[in-house]
Scaffold this motif. Structure first.
Motif, short mmCIF file in Angstrom:
data_model
loop_
_atom_site.label_atom_id
_atom_site.label_comp_id
_atom_site.label_asym_id
_atom_site.label_seq_id
_atom_site.Cartn_x
_atom_site.Cartn_y
_atom_site.Cartn_z
N THR A 197 -20.55 -46.21 33.86
CA THR A 197 -19.78 -44.96 33.76
C THR A 197 -20.64 -43.72 34.03
O THR A 197 -20.11 -42.70 34.49
N LYS A 198 -21.94 -43.79 33.80
CA LYS A 198 -22.76 -42.60 34.02
C LYS A 198 -22.76 -42.17 35.48
O LYS A 198 -22.97 -40.99 35.80
N TRP A 199 -22.51 -43.13 36.41
CA TRP A 199 -22.52 -42.82 37.83
C TRP A 199 -21.23 -42.14 38.28
O TRP A 199 -21.15 -41.67 39.43
N ILE A 200 -20.25 -42.07 37.40
CA ILE A 200 -19.01 -41.36 37.75
C ILE A 200 -19.27 -39.86 37.82
O ILE A 200 -18.82 -39.18 38.75
N GLY A 201 -20.01 -39.35 36.87
CA GLY A 201 -20.25 -37.90 36.79
C GLY A 201 -19.18 -37.22 35.96
O GLY A 201 -18.25 -37.85 35.44
N GLU A 202 -19.30 -35.91 35.82
CA GLU A 202 -18.39 -35.15 34.97
C GLU A 202 -16.96 -35.21 35.49
O GLU A 202 -16.71 -35.09 36.68
N LEU A 203 -16.02 -35.38 34.55
CA LEU A 203 -14.61 -35.46 34.88
C LEU A 203 -13.86 -34.25 34.34
O LEU A 203 -14.19 -33.74 33.27
N GLU A 204 -12.85 -33.84 35.08
CA GLU A 204 -12.03 -32.69 34.67
C GLU A 204 -10.55 -33.04 34.80
O GLU A 204 -10.13 -33.62 35.82
N ILE A 205 -9.77 -32.74 33.78
CA ILE A 205 -8.31 -32.84 33.88
C ILE A 205 -7.84 -31.53 34.50
O ILE A 205 -7.84 -30.48 33.86
N ALA A 206 -7.46 -31.59 35.78
CA ALA A 206 -7.10 -30.37 36.50
C ALA A 206 -5.71 -29.88 36.13
O ALA A 206 -5.48 -28.65 36.07
N LYS A 207 -4.78 -30.82 35.85
CA LYS A 207 -3.41 -30.41 35.60
C LYS A 207 -2.62 -31.58 35.01
O LYS A 207 -2.92 -32.74 35.29
N ILE A 208 -1.63 -31.26 34.19
CA ILE A 208 -0.69 -32.25 33.68
C ILE A 208 0.71 -31.81 34.08
O ILE A 208 1.12 -30.68 33.80
N GLU A 209 1.43 -32.70 34.75
CA GLU A 209 2.74 -32.35 35.29
C GLU A 209 3.83 -33.23 34.67
O GLU A 209 3.60 -34.39 34.37
N ASN A 210 5.02 -32.66 34.53
CA ASN A 210 6.19 -33.39 34.07
C ASN A 210 6.88 -33.99 35.29
O ASN A 210 7.34 -33.27 36.17
N LYS A 211 6.94 -35.32 35.37
CA LYS A 211 7.55 -36.00 36.52
C LYS A 211 8.89 -36.63 36.17
O LYS A 211 9.34 -37.58 36.79
N GLY A 212 9.54 -36.09 35.18
CA GLY A 212 10.83 -36.62 34.75
C GLY A 212 10.75 -37.15 33.34
O GLY A 212 9.68 -37.24 32.73
N ARG A 213 11.90 -37.52 32.80
CA ARG A 213 11.96 -37.95 31.41
C ARG A 213 11.04 -39.14 31.15
O ARG A 213 11.18 -40.20 31.76
#
Length: 249
Positions: free
Chosen positions: A222-238
């Motif tokens: 996992t260290k080779w992945i690097g820093e992760l960012e949640i850019a956005k959370i979207e509603n795609k329906g119920r």
């Protein structure tokens, strides 16, 4: 995730990337070449796409000539797609094949990052994956979450980066279907995408976090992945939420 059959042979091509994900250069022999069907090699490390991961790109060198490979696809054989402006190597030609290392490495980091995201969301919220896709260093994953809990984005961001920092080993192994499906929660998608005809299942195991059927390429820890960012959370329906993930370059 699809493309989970644990075979290193597709048609006439030995798939080198399934057992050596660090491989970038190798020698091969051309078995078929045409404008309609592309190029078939006896040995290839070009990932043909699947499970949301797009195909590899690269070049073939032969007789002082360069043929750019702009993609790959699976049919009866594994077909490499040459650039329209480049010549085709004749059948029987020995070629030196090279992957686009920057693209492949970015896709491996991104794919492993999605598995970390999947593992954290399943562990902490019990949500299953309903879809996903990726490009180099950017991706999205859809979950069956009815409503986004308070603090979800902040919690998940902290948790996925903690898993990256934990330097968890990412291992690939294959098991007979019955043995693989005996592992609890081996399918993290809302629908089982592993065909009934698959007798041996390829597993990707992030030690201590996530193990699931998967056919793609991944970094070694996992260290080779690097820093992760949640850019956005979207509603795609119920009942469906889309999480957009970014991997820091």
């Amino acid at each position: 995730m699809d493309d989970t059959a644990a075979t290193d042979q597709h048609g006439r091509t030995t798939r080198l990337e399934l057992t050596d994900q660090a491989l970038r250069d190798w020698n091969a022999t051309v078995l078929h070449a045409s404008a309609e069907d592309g190029i078939v090699l006896d040995r290839s490390a070009f990932y043909p796409g699947g499970g949301g991961q797009p195909p590899d790109e690269g070049v073939l060198l032969w007789g002082g000539v360069r043929t750019r490979i702009v993609g790959a696809r699976k049919g009866d054989d594994l077909h490499l797609i040459p650039h329209d402006d480049d010549p085709l190597p004749p059948v029987g030609t020995s070629v030196e094949a090279t992957l686009d290392d920057e693209r492949r490495t970015a896709l491996m980091r991104t794919h492993s990052g999605l598995h970390v995201l999947c593992g954290v969301v399943f562990r902490d919220y019990g949500a299953l994956v309903t879809g996903g896709n990726m490009t180099p260093l950017e991706a999205r994953m859809d979950f069956n979450i009815e409503a986004v809990p308070e603090g979800f984005k902040e919690h998940v961001t902290a948790a996925i980066n903690a898993e990256v920092a934990a330097d968890r080993a990412i291992e690939v192994r294959s098991l007979p279907r019955a043995e693989a499906f005996a592992i609890p929660d081996i399918i993290r998608t809302a629908t089982n995408l592993v065909p009934e005809t698959v007798e041996v299942v390829r597993l990707v195991d992030i030690k201590g976090l996530d193990v699931q059927a998967d056919g793609g390429t991944h970094v070694a820890s996992t260290k080779w992945i690097g820093e992760l960012e949640i850019a956005k959370i979207e509603n795609k329906g119920r009942g469906f939420r889309r999480v957009r993930l970014r991997v820091k370059a």
